[in-house]
Design a protein around this motif. Structure first.
Motif, PDB file in Angstrom:
ATOM      1  N   PRO A  15       0.822  -1.435  -0.010  1.00  0.00           N
ATOM      2  CA  PRO A  15      -0.333   0.246   0.330  1.00  0.00           C
ATOM      3  C   PRO A  15       0.444   1.343   0.400  1.00  0.00           C
ATOM      4  N   TYR A  22       0.983   3.706  -2.678  1.00  0.00           N
ATOM      5  CA  TYR A  22       0.800   5.580  -2.690  1.00  0.00           C
ATOM      6  C   TYR A  22       1.516   6.025  -3.590  1.00  0.00           C
ATOM      7  N   PHE A  71      -8.184   2.839  -4.808  1.00  0.00           N
ATOM      8  CA  PHE A  71      -7.094   2.535  -3.228  1.00  0.00           C
ATOM      9  C   PHE A  71      -7.653   2.684  -2.438  1.00  0.00           C
ATOM     10  N   GLU A 107      -9.819   0.032  -1.575  1.00  0.00           N
ATOM     11  CA  GLU A 107      -9.257  -1.409  -0.754  1.00  0.00           C
ATOM     12  C   GLU A 107      -8.177  -0.912   0.218  1.00  0.00           C
ATOM     13  N   TYR A 108      -7.785   0.145   0.839  1.00  0.00           N
ATOM     14  CA  TYR A 108      -6.710   0.474   1.462  1.00  0.00           C
ATOM     15  C   TYR A 108      -7.524   1.326   2.462  1.00  0.00           C
ATOM     16  N   THR A 141      -6.494   2.289   6.000  1.00  0.00           N
ATOM     17  CA  THR A 141      -4.360   2.154   6.127  1.00  0.00           C
ATOM     18  C   THR A 141      -4.188   3.968   6.093  1.00  0.00           C
ATOM     19  N   SER A 159      -1.852  -6.089   9.993  1.00  0.00           N
ATOM     20  CA  SER A 159      -1.051  -5.485   9.364  1.00  0.00           C
ATOM     21  C   SER A 159      -0.610  -3.864   9.362  1.00  0.00           C
ATOM     22  N   ASP A 160      -1.104  -2.959  10.171  1.00  0.00           N
ATOM     23  CA  ASP A 160      -0.483  -1.854  10.419  1.00  0.00           C
ATOM     24  C   ASP A 160       0.698  -2.022  11.417  1.00  0.00           C
TER      25      ASP A 160
END
Length: 635
Positions: free
Chosen positions: A63, A67, A83, A86-87, A90, A401-402
């Motif tokens: 990601p 970006y 984006f 989907e993200y 984030t 994930s973060d």
């Protein structure tokens, strides 16, 4: 404890040591491909970039990589919307949205801008949003919000010009509104903005007078400067008194008392100035402060606390008891005021009740708790209770994930970006998981991040995490060299940088002990060493050497008085010299409590408490808090 890898430009050598497999590609290969893809973005080679990036969809930094390409290709609406969908969870979705909205505004694509705008606290985007509202017919909302945005003490971004131009032409734009912003600007000492606003005023004579006394507030003591007695003149007079209170509160109070009845001053302004003058007297350690504070009709927490301090300045124990009684029930439970309650009771002869408070307070791990413990000859209580981690809580959080993004950024040597990602990640966590996150940061050897994360969880009892014993060799060597206890240096480091060797303050102080470059250069000369560079202050060996040398100098300057030297390390020796009593000796606890600067007052009490904690952590018994409580002699 996992080994921490930080590779930087040695990435290809470092990755060979980590044979982890991810979705068919090794993590080492993905890292290499990620770095190659970033180069392709910089080169503008889109086709090659997309070919490489296709293999990175399972890589934690995909990601972030995506970006980076999109922010250079803000015309790619469909890709951006995909984006953002989907993200959306984030950190990079918010960053991309802001940049895309700026792009849409620049190209006057207002329909799409309104469709995708989200409030973010960005004043530029907010102006553009309400301008778009105006253009699409919502004129009244746009004008009302323009008025709110315009009435601030600072200049607005140029992107706000279109919105403010319609405000200026509207009936909402009045002389009263201009004066309101003019006054706000001068309260923040923004003379440049006030000069600009003066041109919009019909009464420029009053504006000129206001600007003149802003620069020289003592002019209000002269009969040669005429100020109209109306409400506008009252604002000018009050502003001058407010300005003068900072440098000469006693003269400001005299002028205010003698002349305020000559002006139309509303009740709110009158109360604000009475409060300002009373506190200014206390900040200057003026013994008239207690009487002035006692006369205030409206009191708040700051006034209540400074009334106690003003009484302490007098060393009038009846006044101290009265001021303590004026605190709220909740405030009286704070260790600080519990300690002074016990002191007041002991002075009044109620020794038994004082002893009861001291005994209870001695259980508290704080500056005041340690003072109480010394008073009743009790050992210090650390109450060490490490964070309890259930099952695989640490591993589970690390796999989120973060946090994988944060760890991967750190692995690549992108520490600031990694830490920004960390603070984004923990925003979503409840307190229990924040505690787990703090232990994860500790495992990653992010000491400062671990400590601040645990503070957000409001958990204070994990002593190993909150008070690490890092850089022990550097601290021990310099403690011996400068005849200091190692706990003293640890206490300073804990307060100054929270063990972040790369810490840099807004004013440029650097490293573990936050040395200013000019101070570093002078210390190098004193030590007869070659000054290397500002960057050398990030070296723990140099920084601790210079910091401990400087503290030793301050200690010698103030005759071995740790509280004074510690205050000087924070606020400078010149200020501490100004804070010394002028006529009589003052007990150290009273001197510390009445330090005018909140930051320095907290700094001194924190450092002295941290020294005691490090004494316990290092199993030393050389120092007690009473060793720092020498009376403060007149300067």
């Amino acid at each position: 404890m996992k080994k921490k890898y930080r590779c930087g430009y040695l990435l290809l050598m470092c990755v060979l040591t980590l044979p982890v497999t991810v979705s068919g590609n090794t993590l080492e290969q993905q890292r290499a491909d990620f770095l190659r893809a970033e180069k392709l973005i910089a080169q503008g080679n889109d086709e090659a970039f997309w070919n490489v990036s296709m293999s990175l969809k399972s890589y934690p930094l995909y990601p972030y990589l995506h970006y980076q390409w999109l922010k250079n290709n803000l015309h790619q609406t469909s890709r951006i919307l995909r984006f953002l969908s989907e993200y959306k969870d984030t950190r990079y979705a918010g960053l991309l949205r802001s940049q895309w909205l700026s792009y849409l505004a620049q190209h006057e694509n207002w329909h799409e801008f309104l469709q995708h705008y989200q409030a973010s606290g960005n004043s530029t985007l907010e102006c553009q949003f309400y301008w778009a509202k105006y253009l699409t017919g919502d004129t009244q909302l746009a004008l009302n919000e323009a008025k709110r945005l315009w009435t601030v003490a600072k200049s607005l971004p140029k992107e706000c010009d279109a919105l403010t131009s319609i405000l200026i032409k509207s009936p909402l734009f009045t002389q009263e509104l201009i004066w309101q912003r003019f006054e706000l600007a001068l309260r923040k000492d923004n003379v440049q903005l006030a000069e600009y606003l003066k041109r919009l005023l019909k009464d420029q004579t009053s504006a000129d007078v206001w600007l003149k006394i802003h620069k020289k507030p003592e002019l209000i003591g002269s009969d040669t400067l005429w100020i109209s007695p109306d409400q506008q003149g009252g604002h000018i007079f009050a502003h001058a008194v407010d300005r003068m209170a900072k440098t000469d509160p006693e003269l400001a109070m005299q002028i205010w008392d003698n002349r305020k009845y000559n002006f139309a001053i509303d009740a709110q302004t009158d109360q604000r100035l009475e409060r300002r003058l009373a506190l200014a007297l206390a900040f200057k350690k003026n013994k008239k402060a207690y009487d002035r504070l006692s006369r205030l009709a409206n009191v708040d927490a700051e006034v209540r606390e400074w009334k106690v301090r003003a009484a302490l300045l007098e060393q009038n124990w009846q006044h101290i008891a009265d001021a303590l009684a004026g605190l709220t029930d909740q405030e009286r439970l704070e260790p600080r005021w519990q300690y002074w309650q016990a002191r007041a009771l002991a002075k009044a002869g109620d020794v038994l009740q004082a002893q009861n408070i001291y005994n209870h307070l001695a259980e508290d791990r704080s500056f005041y708790g340690f003072l109480a413990a010394d008073t009743v000859s009790k050992p210090y209580q650390l109450a060490d209770k490490p964070v309890f981690l259930s099952g695989n809580a640490l591993e589970t959080l690390a796999e989120a994930s973060d946090f994988k993004i944060a760890q991967e950024l750190d692995f690549l040597g992108r520490v600031p970006e990694a830490q920004r990602q960390w603070w984004f990640a923990i925003k979503k966590l409840p307190k229990e998981r924040l505690m787990t996150a703090a232990k994860l940061a500790q495992q990653w050897q992010w000491n400062q991040v671990a400590i601040f994360t645990l503070a957000k969880a409001e958990y204070w009892d994990d002593m190993e995490l909150r008070f690490p014993v890092n850089y022990l060799n550097e601290v021990s060597n310099n403690a011996y060299r400068h005849n200091l206890d190692p706990a003293v240096i640890f206490g300073l480091i804990r307060q100054e940088s929270v063990f972040d060797r790369y810490a840099e303050s807004p004013v440029g102080a650097r490293g573990l002990m936050q040395i200013m470059p000019k101070t570093g250069q002078q210390i190098a000369r004193d030590l007869r060493e070659n000054w290397q560079s500002e960057a050398s202050l990030f070296d723990p060996n140099i920084n601790v050497k210079y910091g401990s040398f400087y503290y030793r100098q301050l200690l010698d300057r103030f005759n071995g008085h740790f509280a004074l030297a510690t205050a000087a390390y924070n606020a400078g020796p010149k200020r501490v010299g100004q804070w010394l009593p002028s006529g009589e000796t003052v007990p150290a606890d009273i001197w510390i409590e009445t330090i005018p600067f909140k930051e320095t007052r907290k700094y001194v009490s924190s450092v002295l408490a941290y020294i005691m904690i490090y004494q316990e952590r290092m199993h030393r018994k050389a120092l007690r808090i009473k060793d720092f409580m020498l009376d403060v002699l007149p300067g």
